[in-house]
Design an enzyme around this catalytic site. Structure first.
Site, PDB file in Angstrom:
ATOM      1  CG  ASP A 215     -68.659 -59.367  29.159  1.00 63.00           C
ATOM      2  OD1 ASP A 215     -69.127 -58.394  29.762  1.00 63.00           O
ATOM      3  OD2 ASP A 215     -69.276 -60.439  29.014  1.00 63.00           O
ATOM      4  CG  HIS A 238     -70.202 -56.253  26.277  1.00 57.12           C
ATOM      5  ND1 HIS A 238     -70.792 -57.356  26.859  1.00 57.12           N
ATOM      6  CD2 HIS A 238     -69.992 -56.580  24.980  1.00 57.12           C
ATOM      7  CE1 HIS A 238     -70.914 -58.317  25.946  1.00 57.12           C
ATOM      8  NE2 HIS A 238     -70.434 -57.863  24.800  1.00 57.12           N
TER       9      HIS A 238
END
Length: 394
Positions: A215, A238
């Site tokens: 993430d 991310h």
């Protein structure tokens, strides 16, 4: 009279020796409190007992976990303490797979401390593979591996975190916390394993850190002032994200973010600011991103003020625009390759256009055969110099 003098001298020597011991500090080895290094025996009580005695020691104290494997459930290590505290991990802590042992959704927590230090060559292993399949369920919360709450003038250095069940590190209500030379690792497909999340904190520093996760490498939440990020390597993951912001009425401003000398590789986003389409009022201001290299990043620069993870039309519809103001954000000396044709994507709020945006010396090329392009929506009078692909051209 002679007896009194002798007793006085003895008492003085005892006090002097005690002062020397206190000033030199003391180490509390968890093995002395019953901790086993087999990676199977629950060491929660042993670690907490060592912390309790160290916290009550009237001087500098170190809780020490020597090389070995220590399994534990949730551990809350709280202050204030009598002296400055250090937690040194040279072994491997393992989080139990039994989720009933985490009543507060964190694993190892340090809270209400000043001049605290977390250090060592060891690793916090969240054993997250046992929960990732469940973690994909929307709305379900799993334990954060390392939680820092209300720490002042403190340092985290050298340690590693891997395979968190959810977030690796959470910084919450801290002031002047430094995170340096930390390594964070989880597979690219591990859900919700943010590297470092920061919220409601002042003057946070994150430097010389490597983050590979599933993430956001670094996620910056609401009510933050003064965040300095330097020499961070991110990817997979991310990217480095501010937001999503404005969902709750208590969300307050995010100001004074300075990010430099970082490298992002094979991330889904690079530098991202996202706010809810339907949001409460707040401001993001005085951000600077400079000297950034990106390699095969899908969305290198993105401002998304239409964030609505539930789908188009489910956050207020086209008539709703974000109430979060984005002001005075500078991007300079940034280059690399974009996996997406749209290398710079600015989707600002219709009712609160982005103001004071500056772009200088930006150069992105598409990794494929397409020519890189940009999107520019609701951006008020940006300052643009030497930017590829061309930006905000009418």
């Amino acid at each position: 009279m002679g007896s009194l003098s002798f007793n006085y001298i003895v008492s003085f020597i005892v006090l002097l020796l005690w002062a020397v011991v206190v000033s030199a500090g003391k180490t509390f080895n968890v093995k002395d409190y019953g901790a086993k290094t087999d990676g199977r025996t629950d060491c929660t009580s042993a670690i907490l007992s060592a912390w309790k005695e160290a916290c009550e020691f009237p001087g500098d104290a170190t809780v020490y976990l020597p090389p070995g494997k220590y399994m534990s459930a949730m551990i809350m290590m709280s202050g204030p303490c009598q002296g400055d505290m250090t937690f040194r991990l040279d072994g491997a802590m393992r989080g139990t797979k039994d989720l009933s042992k985490f009543p507060r959704n964190n694993w190892v927590a340090f809270q209400f401390l000043s001049n605290f230090k977390l250090t060592g060559n060891g690793v916090f292993d969240g054993m997250g593979r046992s929960t990732w399949a469940q973690n994909k369920r929307v709305g379900k919360v799993f334990p954060t591996s390392i939680q820092f709450t209300s720490l002042n003038d403190s340092l985290v250095e050298g340690i590693r975190s891997k395979n968190a069940k959810m977030f690796h590190m959470m910084v919450y209500r801290c002031s002047k916390l430094k995170i340096d030379k930390v390594t964070i690792q989880a597979p690219a497909n591990s859900p919700n394993t943010d590297g470092i999340h920061v919220s409601l904190s002042n003057d946070t520093q994150i430097t010389n850190t490597n983050i590979r996760t599933g993430d956001d490498c670094i996620s910056i939440g609401q009510t933050n002032r003064g965040l300095y990020i330097s020499d961070v390597r991110c990817g997979p993951g991310h990217g480095i994200s501010v937001g999503s912001l404005g969902k709750f009425e208590d969300d307050k401003d995010v100001t004074d973010l300075y990010l430099k000398n970082c490298e992002l590789s094979r991330t889904t986003n690079g530098l991202r600011i996202k706010t809810w389409q339907k949001s409460y009022q707040m401001t993001c201001s005085n951000f600077t991103y400079e000297n950034i290299i990106m390699k095969k990043v899908f969305n290198p620069i993105i401002i998304d003020q239409e964030y609505c993870p539930n789908g188009v039309g489910k956050c207020g519809g086209k008539s709703t625009s974000s109430q979060v103001k984005i002001v005075d954000v500078t991007f300079k000396n940034i280059k690399g390759t974009s996996e997406s044709p749209t290398a710079i994507n600015l989707l600002c709020s219709q009712s609160n256009p982005c103001k004071g945006l500056v772009f200088r010396n930006i150069d992105f090329k598409h990794t494929g055969s397409a020519v890189a392009n940009s999107t520019c929506l609701n951006v008020a009078n940006p300052k643009i110099s030497n930017v590829q692909p061309p930006l905000c051209q009418n």
